[in-house]
Design a protein around this motif. Structure first.
Motif, PDB file in Angstrom:
ATOM      1  N   ALA A 157      76.454  58.455  30.358  1.00  0.00           N
ATOM      2  CA  ALA A 157      76.413  57.439  31.413  1.00  0.00           C
ATOM      3  C   ALA A 157      75.523  56.283  30.981  1.00  0.00           C
ATOM      4  O   ALA A 157      74.328  56.461  30.733  1.00  0.00           O
ATOM      5  CB  ALA A 157      75.912  58.048  32.721  1.00  0.00           C
ATOM      6  N   MET A 158      76.119  55.091  30.884  1.00  0.00           N
ATOM      7  CA  MET A 158      75.351  53.907  30.529  1.00  0.00           C
ATOM      8  C   MET A 158      74.690  53.279  31.744  1.00  0.00           C
ATOM      9  O   MET A 158      73.591  52.717  31.657  1.00  0.00           O
ATOM     10  CB  MET A 158      76.270  52.884  29.852  1.00  0.00           C
ATOM     11  N   ILE A 171      84.034  58.341  37.227  1.00  0.00           N
ATOM     12  CA  ILE A 171      83.903  57.302  36.204  1.00  0.00           C
ATOM     13  C   ILE A 171      84.667  56.060  36.636  1.00  0.00           C
ATOM     14  O   ILE A 171      85.850  56.136  36.997  1.00  0.00           O
ATOM     15  CB  ILE A 171      84.420  57.818  34.856  1.00  0.00           C
ATOM     16  N   ILE A 172      83.988  54.921  36.603  1.00  0.00           N
ATOM     17  CA  ILE A 172      84.623  53.653  36.974  1.00  0.00           C
ATOM     18  C   ILE A 172      85.370  53.065  35.786  1.00  0.00           C
ATOM     19  O   ILE A 172      86.540  52.698  35.890  1.00  0.00           O
ATOM     20  CB  ILE A 172      83.563  52.650  37.497  1.00  0.00           C
ATOM     21  N   ARG A 173      84.721  53.002  34.634  1.00  0.00           N
ATOM     22  CA  ARG A 173      85.360  52.446  33.426  1.00  0.00           C
ATOM     23  C   ARG A 173      84.673  53.006  32.184  1.00  0.00           C
ATOM     24  O   ARG A 173      83.557  53.509  32.240  1.00  0.00           O
ATOM     25  CB  ARG A 173      85.301  50.910  33.434  1.00  0.00           C
ATOM     26  N   VAL A 174      85.399  52.886  31.084  1.00  0.00           N
ATOM     27  CA  VAL A 174      84.930  53.394  29.789  1.00  0.00           C
ATOM     28  C   VAL A 174      84.430  52.220  28.962  1.00  0.00           C
ATOM     29  O   VAL A 174      85.166  51.257  28.716  1.00  0.00           O
ATOM     30  CB  VAL A 174      86.053  54.138  29.041  1.00  0.00           C
ATOM     31  N   MET A 175      83.184  52.301  28.528  1.00  0.00           N
ATOM     32  CA  MET A 175      82.597  51.247  27.712  1.00  0.00           C
ATOM     33  C   MET A 175      82.902  51.464  26.221  1.00  0.00           C
ATOM     34  O   MET A 175      83.091  50.498  25.483  1.00  0.00           O
ATOM     35  CB  MET A 175      81.083  51.202  27.922  1.00  0.00           C
ATOM     36  N   ARG A 176      82.943  52.717  25.804  1.00  0.00           N
ATOM     37  CA  ARG A 176      83.221  53.034  24.402  1.00  0.00           C
ATOM     38  C   ARG A 176      83.884  54.400  24.345  1.00  0.00           C
ATOM     39  O   ARG A 176      83.468  55.338  25.036  1.00  0.00           O
ATOM     40  CB  ARG A 176      81.929  53.052  23.579  1.00  0.00           C
ATOM     41  N   LYS A 177      84.921  54.511  23.545  1.00  0.00           N
ATOM     42  CA  LYS A 177      85.655  55.763  23.446  1.00  0.00           C
ATOM     43  C   LYS A 177      84.797  56.882  22.867  1.00  0.00           C
ATOM     44  O   LYS A 177      83.916  56.642  22.055  1.00  0.00           O
ATOM     45  CB  LYS A 177      86.899  55.595  22.560  1.00  0.00           C
ATOM     46  N   GLY A 178      85.107  58.087  23.311  1.00  0.00           N
ATOM     47  CA  GLY A 178      84.497  59.274  22.725  1.00  0.00           C
ATOM     48  C   GLY A 178      85.503  59.974  21.818  1.00  0.00           C
ATOM     49  O   GLY A 178      86.713  59.861  22.016  1.00  0.00           O
ATOM     50  N   TYR A 179      85.003  60.695  20.829  1.00  0.00           N
ATOM     51  CA  TYR A 179      85.879  61.383  19.877  1.00  0.00           C
ATOM     52  C   TYR A 179      85.381  62.813  19.683  1.00  0.00           C
ATOM     53  O   TYR A 179      84.187  63.099  19.804  1.00  0.00           O
ATOM     54  CB  TYR A 179      85.892  60.667  18.526  1.00  0.00           C
ATOM     55  N   VAL A 191      80.246  55.575  29.474  1.00  0.00           N
ATOM     56  CA  VAL A 191      80.963  55.280  30.717  1.00  0.00           C
ATOM     57  C   VAL A 191      80.019  54.705  31.759  1.00  0.00           C
ATOM     58  O   VAL A 191      78.787  54.807  31.645  1.00  0.00           O
ATOM     59  CB  VAL A 191      81.630  56.550  31.277  1.00  0.00           C
ATOM     60  N   VAL A 192      80.642  54.090  32.779  1.00  0.00           N
ATOM     61  CA  VAL A 192      79.920  53.623  33.964  1.00  0.00           C
ATOM     62  C   VAL A 192      80.338  54.525  35.114  1.00  0.00           C
ATOM     63  O   VAL A 192      81.535  54.730  35.349  1.00  0.00           O
ATOM     64  CB  VAL A 192      80.264  52.153  34.282  1.00  0.00           C
ATOM     65  N   VAL A 193      79.360  55.062  35.824  1.00  0.00           N
ATOM     66  CA  VAL A 193      79.608  56.064  36.862  1.00  0.00           C
ATOM     67  C   VAL A 193      79.384  55.439  38.233  1.00  0.00           C
ATOM     68  O   VAL A 193      78.483  54.613  38.424  1.00  0.00           O
ATOM     69  CB  VAL A 193      78.686  57.281  36.661  1.00  0.00           C
ATOM     70  N   ALA A 194      80.240  55.848  39.171  1.00  0.00           N
ATOM     71  CA  ALA A 194      80.134  55.328  40.536  1.00  0.00           C
ATOM     72  C   ALA A 194      79.024  56.047  41.286  1.00  0.00           C
ATOM     73  O   ALA A 194      78.792  57.247  41.101  1.00  0.00           O
ATOM     74  CB  ALA A 194      81.458  55.512  41.263  1.00  0.00           C
ATOM     75  N   GLN A 195      78.363  55.281  42.105  1.00  0.00           N
ATOM     76  CA  GLN A 195      77.378  55.863  42.994  1.00  0.00           C
ATOM     77  C   GLN A 195      77.738  55.490  44.426  1.00  0.00           C
ATOM     78  O   GLN A 195      78.508  54.559  44.672  1.00  0.00           O
ATOM     79  CB  GLN A 195      75.963  55.370  42.665  1.00  0.00           C
ATOM     80  N   ALA A 196      77.206  56.235  45.368  1.00  0.00           N
ATOM     81  CA  ALA A 196      77.528  55.984  46.768  1.00  0.00           C
ATOM     82  C   ALA A 196      77.053  54.589  47.164  1.00  0.00           C
ATOM     83  O   ALA A 196      75.952  54.169  46.776  1.00  0.00           O
ATOM     84  CB  ALA A 196      76.877  57.036  47.654  1.00  0.00           C
ATOM     85  N   PRO A 197      77.883  53.847  47.903  1.00  0.00           N
ATOM     86  CA  PRO A 197      77.460  52.508  48.322  1.00  0.00           C
ATOM     87  C   PRO A 197      76.245  52.583  49.225  1.00  0.00           C
ATOM     88  O   PRO A 197      76.124  53.477  50.065  1.00  0.00           O
ATOM     89  CB  PRO A 197      78.688  51.959  49.065  1.00  0.00           C
TER      90      PRO A 197
END
Length: 215
Positions: A157-158, A171-179, A191-197
């Motif tokens: 989580a970035m 997960i909201i979006r992927v910043m860099r692929k994992g392998y 990745v960027v993770v969602a948090q409660a509003p």
């Protein structure tokens, strides 16, 4: 003088013969009993020695079985380590190559606007060669789509952002692929993770204080 001699003779004790036990048994019978007792003693000694030998043999057999099991486990472990060394021998090379692949992918995205150009076609060919190389090495990108629940084992989580579209922890979006290479993770996905509003507290409107007119 004769009287004194007679008195001394009367005073002397006559030895009484003691009865001899087993006087009725012959010498042969006594020898036979002795030989029988000796044979029984020898048989008992041989039996104890046999039991001792059986216990020693059983202990040696158990040690041999344990040694065979340890040797078999060592062989299996060695074969597994050798297979892993062959399978993951290029992991360090892949780790160093992944940043180059990331930069190349960004270049591909920037050149998509001119997809008919020779430059873009050449880059597409190189991209395919890179993908084939990774596939031959058993490397594949971690399948990840927005909305997947964050897993710290394969995701990094970035940051976190409030979201009304995704639930907390997704997960909201992927910043860099994992392998990953086989079952081994080579690089986690950023990745960027969602948090409660955040819910803003409603402040009660301040009531204007009215002052009574001075008389």
């Amino acid at each position: 003088m004769q009287d004194e001699t007679a008195n001394n003779t009367e005073e002397q004790e006559v030895p009484v013969e003691q009865p001899v036990e087993d006087s009725s048994k012959s010498v042969d019978e006594i020898n036979s009993e002795i030989e029988k007792e000796l044979e029984e003693a020898m048989e008992q000694e041989e039996l104890s020695r046999e039991e001792q030998l059986e216990a020693e043999v059983s202990e040696l057999k158990n040690k041999l079985l344990r040694s065979v099991a340890d040797l078999e486990n060592y062989r299996k472990r060695s074969a597994r380590d050798k297979a892993d060394a062959i399978r993951y021998g290029n992991q360090r090379l892949i780790e160093d190559l992944l940043p180059v692949i990331d930069n190349f992918g960004m270049g591909m995205q920037a050149s998509e606007q001119d997809s008919g150009s020779m430059i873009y076609m050449g880059m597409s060919m190189v991209q395919k060669q890179l993908d084939d190389f990774l596939a031959n090495q058993g490397v594949q990108a971690v399948d990840l789509q927005p909305g997947v629940v964050f897993d710290p084992k394969v995701h990094d989580a970035m940051s976190q952002e409030p979201s009304e579209t995704f639930e907390e922890g997704q997960i909201i979006r992927v910043m860099r692929k994992g392998y990953k290479m086989g079952d081994r993770l080579v690089r986690p996905a950023n990745v960027v993770v969602a948090q409660a509003p955040t819910v803003e507290s409603e402040e009660a409107p301040a009531e204007a204080s009215e002052e009574a007119p001075a008389e």
